[in-house]
Motif scaffolding. Structure first.
Motif, PDB file in Angstrom:
ATOM      1  N   GLN A   8     -13.922 -11.314 -72.273  1.00  0.00           N
ATOM      2  CA  GLN A   8     -13.601 -10.252 -73.228  1.00  0.00           C
ATOM      3  C   GLN A   8     -14.803  -9.843 -74.071  1.00  0.00           C
ATOM      4  OE1 GLN A   8     -10.198 -11.155 -75.595  1.00  0.00           O
ATOM      5  NE2 GLN A   8      -8.817 -10.628 -73.932  1.00  0.00           N
ATOM      6  N   ILE A   9     -15.713 -10.786 -74.211  1.00  0.00           N
ATOM      7  CA  ILE A   9     -16.832 -10.526 -75.120  1.00  0.00           C
ATOM      8  C   ILE A   9     -18.039  -9.986 -74.356  1.00  0.00           C
ATOM      9  CG2 ILE A   9     -18.470 -11.584 -76.721  1.00  0.00           C
ATOM     10  CD1 ILE A   9     -16.302 -13.548 -77.452  1.00  0.00           C
ATOM     11  N   THR A  10     -18.575  -8.914 -74.849  1.00  0.00           N
ATOM     12  CA  THR A  10     -19.806  -8.377 -74.279  1.00  0.00           C
ATOM     13  C   THR A  10     -20.867  -8.401 -75.362  1.00  0.00           C
ATOM     14  OG1 THR A  10     -18.471  -6.835 -73.021  1.00  0.00           O
ATOM     15  CG2 THR A  10     -20.829  -6.410 -73.103  1.00  0.00           C
TER      16      THR A  10
ATOM     17  N   ARG B  87     -21.960  -7.382 -80.800  1.00  0.00           N
ATOM     18  CA  ARG B  87     -21.041  -8.204 -80.019  1.00  0.00           C
ATOM     19  C   ARG B  87     -19.681  -7.495 -80.020  1.00  0.00           C
ATOM     20  NH1 ARG B  87     -22.356 -12.720 -82.321  1.00  0.00           N
ATOM     21  NH2 ARG B  87     -24.059 -13.098 -80.877  1.00  0.00           N
ATOM     22  N   VAL B  88     -19.205  -7.125 -78.835  1.00  0.00           N
ATOM     23  CA  VAL B  88     -17.953  -6.381 -78.744  1.00  0.00           C
ATOM     24  C   VAL B  88     -16.902  -7.242 -78.062  1.00  0.00           C
ATOM     25  CG1 VAL B  88     -16.869  -4.254 -77.964  1.00  0.00           C
ATOM     26  CG2 VAL B  88     -19.303  -4.286 -78.477  1.00  0.00           C
ATOM     27  N   THR B  89     -15.752  -7.347 -78.676  1.00  0.00           N
ATOM     28  CA  THR B  89     -14.652  -8.061 -78.046  1.00  0.00           C
ATOM     29  C   THR B  89     -13.607  -7.044 -77.613  1.00  0.00           C
ATOM     30  OG1 THR B  89     -15.046  -9.820 -79.612  1.00  0.00           O
ATOM     31  CG2 THR B  89     -13.027  -9.956 -78.322  1.00  0.00           C
ATOM     32  N   ASN B  90     -13.320  -7.029 -76.333  1.00  0.00           N
ATOM     33  CA  ASN B  90     -12.393  -6.050 -75.789  1.00  0.00           C
ATOM     34  C   ASN B  90     -11.050  -6.707 -75.548  1.00  0.00           C
ATOM     35  OD1 ASN B  90     -11.019  -4.115 -74.410  1.00  0.00           O
ATOM     36  ND2 ASN B  90     -12.638  -3.713 -72.904  1.00  0.00           N
ATOM     37  N   SER B  91     -10.088  -6.437 -76.418  1.00  0.00           N
ATOM     38  CA  SER B  91      -8.785  -7.084 -76.273  1.00  0.00           C
ATOM     39  C   SER B  91      -8.012  -6.503 -75.092  1.00  0.00           C
ATOM     40  CB  SER B  91      -7.969  -6.918 -77.557  1.00  0.00           C
ATOM     41  OG  SER B  91      -7.739  -5.541 -77.776  1.00  0.00           O
ATOM     42  N   GLN B  92      -8.410  -5.357 -74.615  1.00  0.00           N
ATOM     43  CA  GLN B  92      -7.762  -4.742 -73.459  1.00  0.00           C
ATOM     44  C   GLN B  92      -8.658  -4.898 -72.243  1.00  0.00           C
ATOM     45  OE1 GLN B  92      -4.862  -2.962 -73.437  1.00  0.00           O
ATOM     46  NE2 GLN B  92      -4.413  -2.806 -75.596  1.00  0.00           N
ATOM     47  N   HIS B  93      -9.366  -6.021 -72.219  1.00  0.00           N
ATOM     48  CA  HIS B  93     -10.343  -6.216 -71.158  1.00  0.00           C
ATOM     49  C   HIS B  93      -9.699  -6.053 -69.791  1.00  0.00           C
ATOM     50  CE1 HIS B  93     -13.568  -7.838 -68.821  1.00  0.00           C
ATOM     51  NE2 HIS B  93     -12.725  -8.671 -68.260  1.00  0.00           N
ATOM     52  N   GLY B  94     -10.334  -5.304 -68.950  1.00  0.00           N
ATOM     53  CA  GLY B  94      -9.795  -5.079 -67.607  1.00  0.00           C
ATOM     54  C   GLY B  94      -8.912  -3.853 -67.549  1.00  0.00           C
TER      55      GLY B  94
END
Lengths: 877, 161
Positions: A784-786, A838-845
């Protein structure tokens, strides 16, 4: 009298418990007693405290919980009388262990008792301390114990010596305090003190090299003399055991001499004479004498070389080995293992006897002997010894077969002089004890078979015969099914006949029978059945005449309750029915399995070439992100990090074998496991060396005549490369046929799990005065984290001061900005400022990243503001 | 070193346990179960050693009782057999031809004797005579204490009459 205290005496309680006929009755009696004891504890009953504790100890031995009595031990220890203390200390040692906090409470009582005027009480305290003290207690009470090493009564000195051993084992730093008092004990005459003193010195040497040096210099001669005295001592009834005076003292002295002699020629020299005397003069008709000889042999083996003594020692072991007493034979085998490093030739002489011991009726002896045989095997004797072991495998006990099989397999792998011998031996083992053969061993065998093209025919026929003889051994069935799938045509056509073989007639239908039996037999496990399915798929193309029958078998498996089998059979069935044109290419023979890769993987390392080659193909020009690139990257990237960590390397390899066959269907199916199969396929393909770049170019014509391609690898590769997403974008027909292939198995294209560390950099923002580059990286642990590294470049000729970069993201994202490397951006691209996001994507995918940015800076004191939106993030961040 | 001593009856009942290495209470139950399974199932005439969890159990059967001691791989198994026998002889001398019942009803005595023989998992005394003397000395102390207690309670009883 206290109405709560149990009236029964200890003896009566034991009697009552013994009279119980059932476990329930016993529980009832114990419950009643425990209730009474608890009541007495609550009443703080003094009179029967020691009796209650004794009862509790008995109850404890029966296995019931007795923690509520722990404090009673402490109270008894704290009381003044000897009887109370005696039972209190006993309870302490029995009911508590060193890990319990309660134990710390006893430190003070112990200290008082160690200084008590009554020596029996001192003895009790030493005994408790020596048996259960913790490191803290050892530190606290070490000075007391050290003092007691000089106590007037020898019985206290010996207890103090052993207690010191416990202390230095718990706290090795305390060792140096004990060196001098311990050395003093070696001069004593009292056997108890001498025995314990020698033991203490031996233990001191283990924890302190200083002690070792000291004793070696000062005490070696004294010890040699003591050993001489005790060895030559006249009959002493008090210490006599079977005609030998104090074998215990003998053994401890020999053990200590061993420690002193090891690695020191002078010390070794000093003790040579006495060792020779003990080795030759000790009576060996009783156990006590043999115990001394055994210890003496070990000392001779360990100290510095003296040829004559070693011959003596090996001879003693030879005598031991032919002894009728099992105990003596056991220790002989045990010692011969150590002797191998000293004199392998001498041990080889006893090979025949040792081999007999492998077949002994005693499991302990068998185990020792097998270990020893394993060490004795070398290139020159591997064939006869292996034959003996395999012959014995037929008649050995079930519980021994596991060990024996593992050792034989290991021997065969290690020393095999030629491949045909290796295959022959392994087939014998598989037929005899296939259920005990480990998966890795089977895989190794398959790799070897695959690498011996001239033996393919021979092997598959031998396996067919073995299968006919016994289909009860799981591993045999697996290997047989695999080989018949691969080389079934050779079986039927008798290809590559060797001189040693008898010809056999096998029809195509017979070969299919094998796979069918493997699927239908009750005891087959999932892997075997899955392998049998693949074999059937392969045979369907090799034996067109059986194709109908094979389809029928596959159709039956469509209803399997096991998802894996159901899925495979549906997929295969679809291949048979709808994709005849690609079938023969799909099921071509496996390429030769790479032995180096396999052994590398076995050792737990993934070939590094893979990741570097993927890395090389990924250098996409900055900014221009091809829509296909990212998913492709995903697929390839899985190889570098997503090799399934939990599975053992062997299982992983199995995946490869299966995966390559299965890949067209399962690599795109929805389950993550299948995705992993796909991964491994790619891994293999890559390690074989087909450049992925080539496959990109071949994307549009995947399903066009791929039979033309030279190797099945290439065709698989071409099939695999486009992810569903990219395929759909590139050529709609191709995409639909992939979905077609899945045949109703959930049409959703997979979004491959994303761990790839490498993403193309992009130009996130560019104006006439400023350019921002984004570099991406991801931790495999958390997709999730980029982490984005932003690099700012000044395109104008003015210096930007007070440079501030701000960013905003939608709610499904979380953003964290680290401070920038500088707030001044030099002119004309002559220097960069970098900043980490640092980006956290909670909708990753599901959703890609988007970002709004604002950049503020000053040119010559004048504020400038630039804004923009970034949409061009690679997918799947 | 000796890690623990177990006395197990042929029926698998525990008669004595002594732990010289740290085994938590729960683990002890498991260990006892494993060892009795290994040892009791072995036939006669086999050797007296069983390899167990990287250690060795040396056992010897006396009538209905198995005496087991667990030692390190590189300890002297034959000597441990002698230690077991030494203990049994000491018990025999104390009880006068010892039997299992003696050890059940006087289990604490069996522990006291063991504590004079072994300490910290090492042998303490090789003379049976010395052990007997030390145990007798302590038993005498207990007896005197008992008598004193009785006479005191007698005096109190008479005084309160």
């Amino acid at each position: 009298m206290n109405p709560f205290s149990s009236g029964t005496r200890l003896r009566d309680m034991i009697r009552a418990i013994r009279a119980c006929k059932t476990a329930a009755e016993e529980r009832a009696v114990v419950r009643k007693e425990c209730a009474a004891i608890r009541a007495a504890i609550n009443e703080n009953d003094q009179e029967y405290r020691h009796r209650n504790l004794a009862k509790l100890m008995f109850i404890h031995m029966l296995g019931y919980p007795t923690h509520f009595g722990q404090m009673e031990c402490l109270k008894l220890i704290a009381s003044a009388g000897f009887p109370e203390k005696r039972i209190g200390y006993l309870g302490l040692m029995l009911l508590l262990d060193e890990r319990q906090e309660v134990l710390m409470l006893v430190t003070n009582s112990l200290k008082q008792d160690l200084n008590h005027t009554n020596q029996y009480i001192v003895g009790l305290a030493l005994c408790a301390l020596g048996n259960i003290c913790s490191a803290e207690m050892a530190r606290d009470l070490a000075p007391e114990v050290e003092k007691l090493l000089q106590f007037r009564d020898p019985n206290i000195r010996k207890k103090a010596a052993l207690c010191s051993i416990r202390i230095i084992r718990k706290v090795p730093d305390l060792a140096e305090n004990f060196i001098n008092p311990a050395a003093a004990l070696l001069k004593e005459k009292h056997h108890g003190v001498l025995i314990t003193g020698v033991q203490l010195c031996t233990d001191l040497c283990k924890v302190s090299s200083e002690a070792l040096e000291y004793f070696r210099k000062k005490c070696t001669e004294v010890l040699v003399k003591t050993l001489k005295d005790v060895a030559n001592s006249p009959y002493a009834p008090e210490y006599d055991v079977g005609g030998i005076t104090d074998p215990f003292l003998h053994i401890r002295l020999l053990k200590f001499l061993r420690v002193l002699g090891q690695g020191d020629a002078d010390a070794s020299d000093t003790m040579n004479d006495i060792l020779a005397q003990v080795a030759t003069k000790t009576e060996s008709n009783k156990n006590a004498g043999n115990a001394i000889l055994y210890e003496c042999v070990e000392t001779i083996m360990s100290i510095e070389d003296n040829g004559g003594l070693r011959v003596l020692a090996i001879n003693i072991l030879g005598r031991f080995l032919s002894n009728r007493d099992n105990n003596i034979r056991y220790v002989a085998l045990n010692m011969l293992m150590k002797a191998i490093s000293v004199d392998a030739q001498a041990v080889q002489r006893h090979r025949a006897t040792i081999l007999e011991c492998v077949k002994d009726s005693d499991a302990s002896i068998r185990k020792r002997a097998l270990e020893l045989v394993y060490l004795l095997i070398n290139e020159s004797n591997v064939k006869p010894l292996t034959k003996e072991l395999i012959d014995y495998l037929e008649v050995s006990d079930q519980e021994f077969k596991g060990d024996l099989t593992a050792k034989i397999c290991s021997i065969v792998e290690k020393f095999s002089p030629e491949k045909i011998w290796y295959i022959d031996q392994m087939l014998k083992v598989l037929s005899e004890a296939g259920n005990f053969v480990k998966d890795e061993v089977c895989h190794a065998l398959i790799v070897v078979i695959s690498n011996a093209p001239d033996l393919h025919g021979y092997t598959v026929r031998a396996l067919y015969r073995a299968f006919q003889a016994s289909s009860e051994q799981e591993s045999l069935v697996r290997v047989a099914v695999w080989c018949i799938g691969e080389y079934g045509d050779m079986l039927v056509k008798n290809v590559g006949m060797l001189d040693v073989e008898d010809p056999i007639t096998v029809t195509e239908s017979d070969a299919v029978d094998v796979a069918e039996i493997a699927i239908k037999r009750q005891s087959s496990d999932l892997t075997t059945k899955a392998m049998a399915l693949i074999a059937l798929l392969k045979l369907s193309s090799r034996f067109p005449s059986c194709s109908e029958r094979i389809r029928d078998i596959l159709v039956q498996q469509k209803g399997s309750l096991v998802l894996e089998l159901q899925q495979r059979s549906i997929e295969f069935n679809s291949i048979l029915e709808k994709h005849r044109n690609i079938r023969s290419a799909l099921v071509e023979r496996m390429p030769v399995l790479d032995e180096a890769t396999f052994s590398g993987r076995r050792a737990g390392s993934v070939p590094t070439t893979v990741s570097s080659s993927t890395g090389a193909t990924l250098k996409v020009p900055n900014g221009v992100v091809k829509p296909t690139a990212a998913p492709l990257v995903d697929l390839l990237d899985l190889t570098s990090d997503d090799v399934p960590a939990p599975s053992s390397s062997g299982a992983d390899f199995l995946n490869d074998i299966l995966g390559v066959d299965l890949s067209p269907a399962s690599a795109h199916s929805g389950t993550s496991q299948a995705a992993k199969n796909g991964t491994d396929v790619l891994l293999d393909i890559l390690s074989i060396g087909t450049p992925p770049a080539q496959s990109i170019s071949s994307t549009p014509d995947i399903f066009s005549p791929s039979q033309n391609q030279k190797t099945p690898v290439a065709s698989l590769d071409a099939l695999l490369t486009p992810s569903p997403v990219s395929a759909r974008a590139a050529s709609p027909q191709a995409a639909s046929s992939i979905i077609d292939l899945l045949d109703g198995l959930g049409p959703g294209p997979t979004v491959p799990e994303n761990n790839g560390p490498a993403y193309p950099s992009i130009v996130a923002f560019e104006s006439s005065s400023l350019r921002i580059m984004f570099d991406f990286s991801k931790s495999p642990a958390n997709p999730q984290i980029t982490v984005i590294k932003a690099t700012f470049t000044n395109l104008s000729s003015n210096v930007y001061a007070d440079f501030v970069f701000q960013a905003a993201v939608p709610k499904f994202l979380q953003l964290h900005l680290d401070p920038a490397s500088s707030n001044t951006l030099p002119a004309s691209g002559s220097g960069n400022v970098t900043q980490t996001l640092r980006v956290t994507n909670s909708q990753h995918g599901k959703k890609s990243l988007v970002m709004r940015i604002r950049i503020a800076y000053k040119i010559d004191g004048k504020d400038v503001l630039e804004e923009g939106q970034i949409n061009g993030f690679p997918r799947d961040l | 070193m000796i890690h623990f001593v177990l006395l197990i009856s042929r029926q698998g009942k525990v008669r004595l346990t002594k732990w010289y290495s740290a085994y938590p209470q729960k683990e002890r139950t498991k260990v006892i179960r494993e060892i009795s399974g290994e040892v009791l199932s072995r036939g006669p005439k086999l050797c007296n050693f069983v390899e167990w969890r990287g250690l060795k159990v040396v056992y010897r059967r006396y009538a209905s009782l198995y005496f087991c001691m667990c030692i390190n791989q590189d300890d002297n198994e034959l000597e441990v057999l002698e230690i077991i026998h030494h203990y049994v002889e000491t018990l025999d001398r104390y009880f006068g031809s010892v039997c299992e019942l003696d050890l059940i009803f006087n289990f604490h005595k069996a522990y006291y004797i063991l504590d004079e023989l072994l300490l910290a998992g090492e042998l303490q005394e090789s003379s049976k005579k010395t052990v007997a003397r030390l145990i007798a000395g302590q038993d005498a102390l207990v007896e005197t204490a008992k008598e004193e207690a009785n006479s005191i309670s007698n005096i109190i009883a008479q005084a309160s009459k």
